[in-house]
Design a protein around this motif. Sequence first.
Motif, PDB file in Angstrom:
ATOM      1  N   LYS A  34       0.819  -1.211   0.000  1.00 15.98           N
ATOM      2  CA  LYS A  34       0.000   0.000   0.000  1.00 15.98           C
ATOM      3  C   LYS A  34       0.854   1.264   0.000  1.00 15.98           C
ATOM      4  O   LYS A  34       0.341   2.361   0.134  1.00 15.98           O
ATOM      5  CB  LYS A  34      -0.912   0.022   1.227  1.00 15.98           C
ATOM      6  CG  LYS A  34      -1.969  -1.058   1.252  1.00 15.98           C
ATOM      7  CD  LYS A  34      -2.805  -0.894   2.505  1.00 15.98           C
ATOM      8  CE  LYS A  34      -3.854  -1.961   2.672  1.00 15.98           C
ATOM      9  NZ  LYS A  34      -4.602  -1.765   3.927  1.00 15.98           N
ATOM     10  N   CYS A  35       2.141   1.107  -0.147  1.00  7.29           N
ATOM     11  CA  CYS A  35       3.082   2.217  -0.075  1.00  7.29           C
ATOM     12  C   CYS A  35       3.129   2.975  -1.402  1.00  7.29           C
ATOM     13  O   CYS A  35       3.006   2.385  -2.476  1.00  7.29           O
ATOM     14  CB  CYS A  35       4.474   1.677   0.266  1.00  7.29           C
ATOM     15  SG  CYS A  35       5.757   2.920   0.359  1.00  7.29           S
ATOM     16  N   GLY A  36       3.348   4.262  -1.344  1.00  7.83           N
ATOM     17  CA  GLY A  36       3.486   5.069  -2.550  1.00  7.83           C
ATOM     18  C   GLY A  36       4.689   4.675  -3.392  1.00  7.83           C
ATOM     19  O   GLY A  36       4.776   5.039  -4.562  1.00  7.83           O
ATOM     20  N   LEU A  37       5.607   3.919  -2.818  1.00  9.70           N
ATOM     21  CA  LEU A  37       6.795   3.457  -3.543  1.00  9.70           C
ATOM     22  C   LEU A  37       6.612   2.065  -4.138  1.00  9.70           C
ATOM     23  O   LEU A  37       7.561   1.482  -4.665  1.00  9.70           O
ATOM     24  CB  LEU A  37       8.017   3.470  -2.607  1.00  9.70           C
ATOM     25  CG  LEU A  37       8.366   4.830  -2.012  1.00  9.70           C
ATOM     26  CD1 LEU A  37       9.460   4.697  -0.963  1.00  9.70           C
ATOM     27  CD2 LEU A  37       8.767   5.803  -3.099  1.00  9.70           C
ATOM     28  N   LYS A  38       5.402   1.539  -4.099  1.00 10.14           N
ATOM     29  CA  LYS A  38       5.134   0.172  -4.569  1.00 10.14           C
ATOM     30  C   LYS A  38       5.483  -0.033  -6.039  1.00 10.14           C
ATOM     31  O   LYS A  38       5.667  -1.165  -6.475  1.00 10.14           O
ATOM     32  CB  LYS A  38       3.685  -0.222  -4.301  1.00 10.14           C
ATOM     33  CG  LYS A  38       2.671   0.602  -5.063  1.00 10.14           C
ATOM     34  CD  LYS A  38       1.259   0.270  -4.640  1.00 10.14           C
ATOM     35  CE  LYS A  38       0.286   1.208  -5.305  1.00 10.14           C
ATOM     36  NZ  LYS A  38      -0.525   1.955  -4.401  1.00 10.14           N
ATOM     37  N   GLY A  39       5.624   1.037  -6.800  1.00  9.14           N
ATOM     38  CA  GLY A  39       6.060   0.926  -8.189  1.00  9.14           C
ATOM     39  C   GLY A  39       7.436   0.292  -8.311  1.00  9.14           C
ATOM     40  O   GLY A  39       7.806  -0.218  -9.377  1.00  9.14           O
ATOM     41  N   GLN A  40       8.196   0.281  -7.223  1.00 12.08           N
ATOM     42  CA  GLN A  40       9.514  -0.355  -7.239  1.00 12.08           C
ATOM     43  C   GLN A  40       9.431  -1.871  -7.410  1.00 12.08           C
ATOM     44  O   GLN A  40      10.417  -2.502  -7.790  1.00 12.08           O
ATOM     45  CB  GLN A  40      10.303   0.004  -5.981  1.00 12.08           C
ATOM     46  CG  GLN A  40      10.729   1.445  -5.953  1.00 12.08           C
ATOM     47  CD  GLN A  40      11.664   1.765  -4.807  1.00 12.08           C
ATOM     48  OE1 GLN A  40      12.409   0.918  -4.319  1.00 12.08           O
ATOM     49  NE2 GLN A  40      11.646   3.016  -4.364  1.00 12.08           N
ATOM     50  N   PHE A  41       8.271  -2.453  -7.148  1.00 16.67           N
ATOM     51  CA  PHE A  41       8.128  -3.897  -7.382  1.00 16.67           C
ATOM     52  C   PHE A  41       8.481  -4.234  -8.830  1.00 16.67           C
ATOM     53  O   PHE A  41       9.120  -5.255  -9.092  1.00 16.67           O
ATOM     54  CB  PHE A  41       6.704  -4.379  -7.077  1.00 16.67           C
ATOM     55  CG  PHE A  41       6.421  -4.613  -5.627  1.00 16.67           C
ATOM     56  CD1 PHE A  41       7.119  -5.567  -4.902  1.00 16.67           C
ATOM     57  CD2 PHE A  41       5.418  -3.904  -4.984  1.00 16.67           C
ATOM     58  CE1 PHE A  41       6.842  -5.805  -3.556  1.00 16.67           C
ATOM     59  CE2 PHE A  41       5.128  -4.131  -3.648  1.00 16.67           C
ATOM     60  CZ  PHE A  41       5.850  -5.076  -2.927  1.00 16.67           C
ATOM     61  N   ASP A  42       8.071  -3.398  -9.776  1.00 12.32           N
ATOM     62  CA  ASP A  42       8.377  -3.645 -11.190  1.00 12.32           C
ATOM     63  C   ASP A  42       9.876  -3.680 -11.436  1.00 12.32           C
ATOM     64  O   ASP A  42      10.386  -4.573 -12.113  1.00 12.32           O
ATOM     65  CB  ASP A  42       7.740  -2.574 -12.083  1.00 12.32           C
ATOM     66  CG  ASP A  42       6.226  -2.667 -12.139  1.00 12.32           C
ATOM     67  OD1 ASP A  42       5.681  -3.763 -11.900  1.00 12.32           O
ATOM     68  OD2 ASP A  42       5.591  -1.639 -12.421  1.00 12.32           O
ATOM     69  N   SER A  43      10.604  -2.720 -10.890  1.00 15.93           N
ATOM     70  CA  SER A  43      12.056  -2.661 -11.067  1.00 15.93           C
ATOM     71  C   SER A  43      12.745  -3.823 -10.371  1.00 15.93           C
ATOM     72  O   SER A  43      13.697  -4.402 -10.907  1.00 15.93           O
ATOM     73  CB  SER A  43      12.608  -1.347 -10.525  1.00 15.93           C
ATOM     74  OG  SER A  43      12.058  -0.258 -11.200  1.00 15.93           O
ATOM     75  N   LEU A  44      12.290  -4.155  -9.172  1.00 16.73           N
ATOM     76  CA  LEU A  44      12.879  -5.287  -8.448  1.00 16.73           C
ATOM     77  C   LEU A  44      12.676  -6.586  -9.220  1.00 16.73           C
ATOM     78  O   LEU A  44      13.593  -7.401  -9.348  1.00 16.73           O
ATOM     79  CB  LEU A  44      12.266  -5.396  -7.047  1.00 16.73           C
ATOM     80  CG  LEU A  44      12.602  -4.264  -6.085  1.00 16.73           C
ATOM     81  CD1 LEU A  44      11.701  -4.315  -4.857  1.00 16.73           C
ATOM     82  CD2 LEU A  44      14.074  -4.308  -5.690  1.00 16.73           C
ATOM     83  N   GLU A  45      11.475  -6.765  -9.747  1.00 12.80           N
ATOM     84  CA  GLU A  45      11.172  -7.963 -10.534  1.00 12.80           C
ATOM     85  C   GLU A  45      12.022  -8.007 -11.797  1.00 12.80           C
ATOM     86  O   GLU A  45      12.537  -9.065 -12.176  1.00 12.80           O
ATOM     87  CB  GLU A  45       9.686  -8.015 -10.879  1.00 12.80           C
ATOM     88  CG  GLU A  45       9.260  -9.239 -11.662  1.00 12.80           C
ATOM     89  CD  GLU A  45       9.400 -10.553 -10.908  1.00 12.80           C
ATOM     90  OE1 GLU A  45       9.382 -11.606 -11.576  1.00 12.80           O
ATOM     91  OE2 GLU A  45       9.530 -10.550  -9.663  1.00 12.80           O
ATOM     92  N   SER A  46      12.196  -6.882 -12.449  1.00 10.79           N
ATOM     93  CA  SER A  46      13.017  -6.813 -13.654  1.00 10.79           C
ATOM     94  C   SER A  46      14.467  -7.199 -13.361  1.00 10.79           C
ATOM     95  O   SER A  46      15.079  -7.987 -14.094  1.00 10.79           O
ATOM     96  CB  SER A  46      12.951  -5.409 -14.249  1.00 10.79           C
ATOM     97  OG  SER A  46      13.779  -5.320 -15.378  1.00 10.79           O
ATOM     98  N   LEU A  47      15.021  -6.655 -12.286  1.00 12.54           N
ATOM     99  CA  LEU A  47      16.395  -7.012 -11.901  1.00 12.54           C
ATOM    100  C   LEU A  47      16.505  -8.496 -11.584  1.00 12.54           C
ATOM    101  O   LEU A  47      17.454  -9.169 -11.999  1.00 12.54           O
ATOM    102  CB  LEU A  47      16.845  -6.189 -10.694  1.00 12.54           C
ATOM    103  CG  LEU A  47      17.136  -4.723 -10.934  1.00 12.54           C
ATOM    104  CD1 LEU A  47      17.374  -4.004  -9.611  1.00 12.54           C
ATOM    105  CD2 LEU A  47      18.326  -4.548 -11.866  1.00 12.54           C
ATOM    106  N   TYR A  48      15.530  -9.007 -10.849  1.00 17.41           N
ATOM    107  CA  TYR A  48      15.530 -10.428 -10.491  1.00 17.41           C
ATOM    108  C   TYR A  48      15.523 -11.299 -11.749  1.00 17.41           C
ATOM    109  O   TYR A  48      16.332 -12.216 -11.888  1.00 17.41           O
ATOM    110  CB  TYR A  48      14.331 -10.735  -9.594  1.00 17.41           C
ATOM    111  CG  TYR A  48      14.171 -12.194  -9.259  1.00 17.41           C
ATOM    112  CD1 TYR A  48      15.122 -12.862  -8.508  1.00 17.41           C
ATOM    113  CD2 TYR A  48      13.058 -12.906  -9.686  1.00 17.41           C
ATOM    114  CE1 TYR A  48      14.976 -14.211  -8.195  1.00 17.41           C
ATOM    115  CE2 TYR A  48      12.902 -14.234  -9.377  1.00 17.41           C
ATOM    116  CZ  TYR A  48      13.863 -14.892  -8.632  1.00 17.41           C
ATOM    117  OH  TYR A  48      13.709 -16.217  -8.328  1.00 17.41           O
ATOM    118  N   ASN A  49      14.635 -10.991 -12.671  1.00 14.85           N
ATOM    119  CA  ASN A  49      14.544 -11.799 -13.896  1.00 14.85           C
ATOM    120  C   ASN A  49      15.787 -11.675 -14.770  1.00 14.85           C
ATOM    121  O   ASN A  49      16.197 -12.635 -15.410  1.00 14.85           O
ATOM    122  CB  ASN A  49      13.298 -11.429 -14.693  1.00 14.85           C
ATOM    123  CG  ASN A  49      12.057 -12.027 -14.087  1.00 14.85           C
ATOM    124  OD1 ASN A  49      12.044 -13.173 -13.674  1.00 14.85           O
ATOM    125  ND2 ASN A  49      11.005 -11.236 -13.994  1.00 14.85           N
TER     126      ASN A  49
END
Length: 157
Positions: A34-49
């Motif tokens: 619910k955090c305003g920074l939740k858009g970072q999930f996309d970047s984290l997932e991209s780095l992981y993949n």
Amino acid sequence: MSIYDISVRKSNGDTYSLDKYKGKTMLIVNTATKCGLKGQFDSLESLYNTYKDKDFVVLGFPSDQFGQEVDNAVEAEQSCRMSYGVTFPMHDLIKVNGKDADPLFKYLTKNSKGMFGKKIKWNFTKFLINKEGNIVQRFGPKDKPESFENDIIKELT
């Protein structure tokens, strides 16, 4: 004590030791759906993949410390997977500060310093751990994961 001596709990209640990741580069993140920074999930997932085949793993730890997470770990993990497409390992809902802080985050904050001291100030604080289990760098909540991709690459080579 090293990071490999610490056990963590998945959202389903199973525990495992971080020695599972010996020889891998880790990025450990306290998350919140619910955090305003939740858009970072996309970047984290991209780095992981991009780097998971090169012995890199992102480990997400939902935290309700700042009142921006759902009510339980299973719900948090489902939200991460369904809403944000997260495939990296997610863990139990935890506290990151204070006497009830998770042992992993007690270790991380004791052995690194943020911009305003050791305490975690907000969601999406990130810790880069090298293949030997040492904390290489701590990144603040507003540090976008793609901004330190070169730091990750350096640890992978």
